[in-house]
Design an enzyme around this catalytic site. Sequence first.
Site, PDB file in Angstrom:
ATOM      1  CE1 TYR A  32      25.311  12.639 -70.776  1.00  0.00           C
ATOM      2  CE2 TYR A  32      26.222  10.555 -71.511  1.00  0.00           C
ATOM      3  CZ  TYR A  32      26.199  11.932 -71.562  1.00  0.00           C
ATOM      4  OH  TYR A  32      27.065  12.604 -72.383  1.00  0.00           O
TER       5      TYR A  32
ATOM      6  CE  LYS B 125      28.963  11.178 -69.136  1.00  0.00           C
ATOM      7  NZ  LYS B 125      29.310  11.747 -70.423  1.00  0.00           N
TER       8      LYS B 125
ATOM      9  CD  GLU C  78      33.850  19.327 -72.969  1.00  0.00           C
ATOM     10  OE1 GLU C  78      34.385  18.288 -72.562  1.00  0.00           O
ATOM     11  OE2 GLU C  78      32.819  19.788 -72.455  1.00  0.00           O
TER      12      GLU C  78
ATOM     13  CG  LEU D 181      31.927  15.541 -68.575  1.00  0.00           C
ATOM     14  CD1 LEU D 181      30.599  15.817 -67.886  1.00  0.00           C
ATOM     15  CD2 LEU D 181      31.852  14.276 -69.384  1.00  0.00           C
TER      16      LEU D 181
HETATM   17  N1  PDD Z   1      30.942  11.471 -73.530  1.00  0.00           N
HETATM   18  N2  PDD Z   1      33.349  15.873 -72.869  1.00  0.00           N
HETATM   19  C1  PDD Z   1      32.060  15.624 -73.198  1.00  0.00           C
HETATM   20  C2  PDD Z   1      31.210  16.764 -73.635  1.00  0.00           C
HETATM   21  C3  PDD Z   1      31.557  14.314 -73.143  1.00  0.00           C
HETATM   22  O1  PDD Z   1      30.269  14.070 -73.464  1.00  0.00           O
HETATM   23  C4  PDD Z   1      32.403  13.251 -72.742  1.00  0.00           C
HETATM   24  C5  PDD Z   1      31.909  11.844 -72.619  1.00  0.00           C
HETATM   25  C6  PDD Z   1      33.746  13.559 -72.415  1.00  0.00           C
HETATM   26  C7  PDD Z   1      34.724  12.516 -71.982  1.00  0.00           C
HETATM   27  O2  PDD Z   1      34.408  12.011 -70.701  1.00  0.00           O
HETATM   28  P1  PDD Z   1      34.811  10.528 -70.291  1.00  0.00           P
HETATM   29  O3  PDD Z   1      36.292  10.417 -70.462  1.00  0.00           O
HETATM   30  O4  PDD Z   1      34.394  10.437 -68.861  1.00  0.00           O
HETATM   31  O5  PDD Z   1      34.082   9.593 -71.203  1.00  0.00           O
HETATM   32  C8  PDD Z   1      34.161  14.879 -72.474  1.00  0.00           C
HETATM   33  C9  PDD Z   1      30.227  10.219 -73.345  1.00  0.00           C
HETATM   34  C10 PDD Z   1      31.092   9.032 -73.445  1.00  0.00           C
HETATM   35  C11 PDD Z   1      28.991  10.180 -74.232  1.00  0.00           C
HETATM   36  O6  PDD Z   1      28.317  11.198 -74.283  1.00  0.00           O
HETATM   37  O7  PDD Z   1      28.685   9.141 -74.815  1.00  0.00           O
END
Ligand code: PDD
Length: 291
Positions: A32, A148, A180, A204
Amino acid sequence: MSIVFLNGEYMPKDEAKISPDDRGFLLGDGLYEVTPFYQGVPFGLEDHLRRLMRGLCWLRIDYDVSGIEAMHRELVARNSLSSSDRSMVYMQITRGAAPRTHYFPEGEVKPTIYSYTKEWSRPRDEVWNRGFTAKTVPDRRWSRVDIKTICLLPNALAFQAAKDEGADDAILVRDGVAIEGAHQNFWGVFGDTVVTHPITGHILPGITRGIVLEEAREAGMKVEERPIQVEELGFADELFFTGTTGEVRPIREVDGLKVGKGGVGDVTKTLSDLFLERVEKVKASERTGGS
Ligand code: PDD
């Protein structure tokens, strides 16, 4: 009724039908992305698509991403969100529907492509300015969370564990390292140095993380990409998260203990301001034809 995109068609959400044989449903066999839009302008979309393509390669799912930008824009427009301050497009690609086997299905199976959009909002200033709380939770995810995938059960359990304790968010801890958040990247400020975990299979590679790193470096800050030990949390001057729908999010308390002086630290505030300025620049650039 919101309009969603499913396998090449736009339709009201309650008309969207996905097979119970879908490997996303049965096996979590899919990926996703969540891409932010600010007043109808995509932010960091190229980076989101690059990360998605990399994931597709790892999972060996054959899907051409070239139409995704137009689809995202169309979805935002069809849901009348083009002038909304903040919206996001969720997109999921699974290997498709096939009789359940652990190995990949034999013969041609079309991936399932599903996408929806919705509004989100930044916390009110008085809430943001107080900062947020977090709880440390063991990181029970697999060792390839750089991909992801839609397999988010450990993230959901960790977030719930934090919520059960009244915290706003979770910090995932593996082998003594604060890796994280459950859905955001994690950062610390120690003296004049901004620190975040390096890109490995254990985090991630957040798009917001990359943008904030760039902004920090351009602003002349000292930046280190290295693991943050849990013991260091007690003497961090500042801690914060970054992520698509969290932007830059200050942490004022971890496991009930105050971070630094409490409240929002100066570095976090500066990085948040720089991030929001960057958003404004991207919006302005799109309006003037992208120079
Ligand atoms: N989450 N780490 C994890 C485990 C995440 O699921 C996410 C993003 C991030 C931050 O990534 P980014 O800056 O690309 O949004 C870090 C998304 C937004 C979600 O699961 O809804």
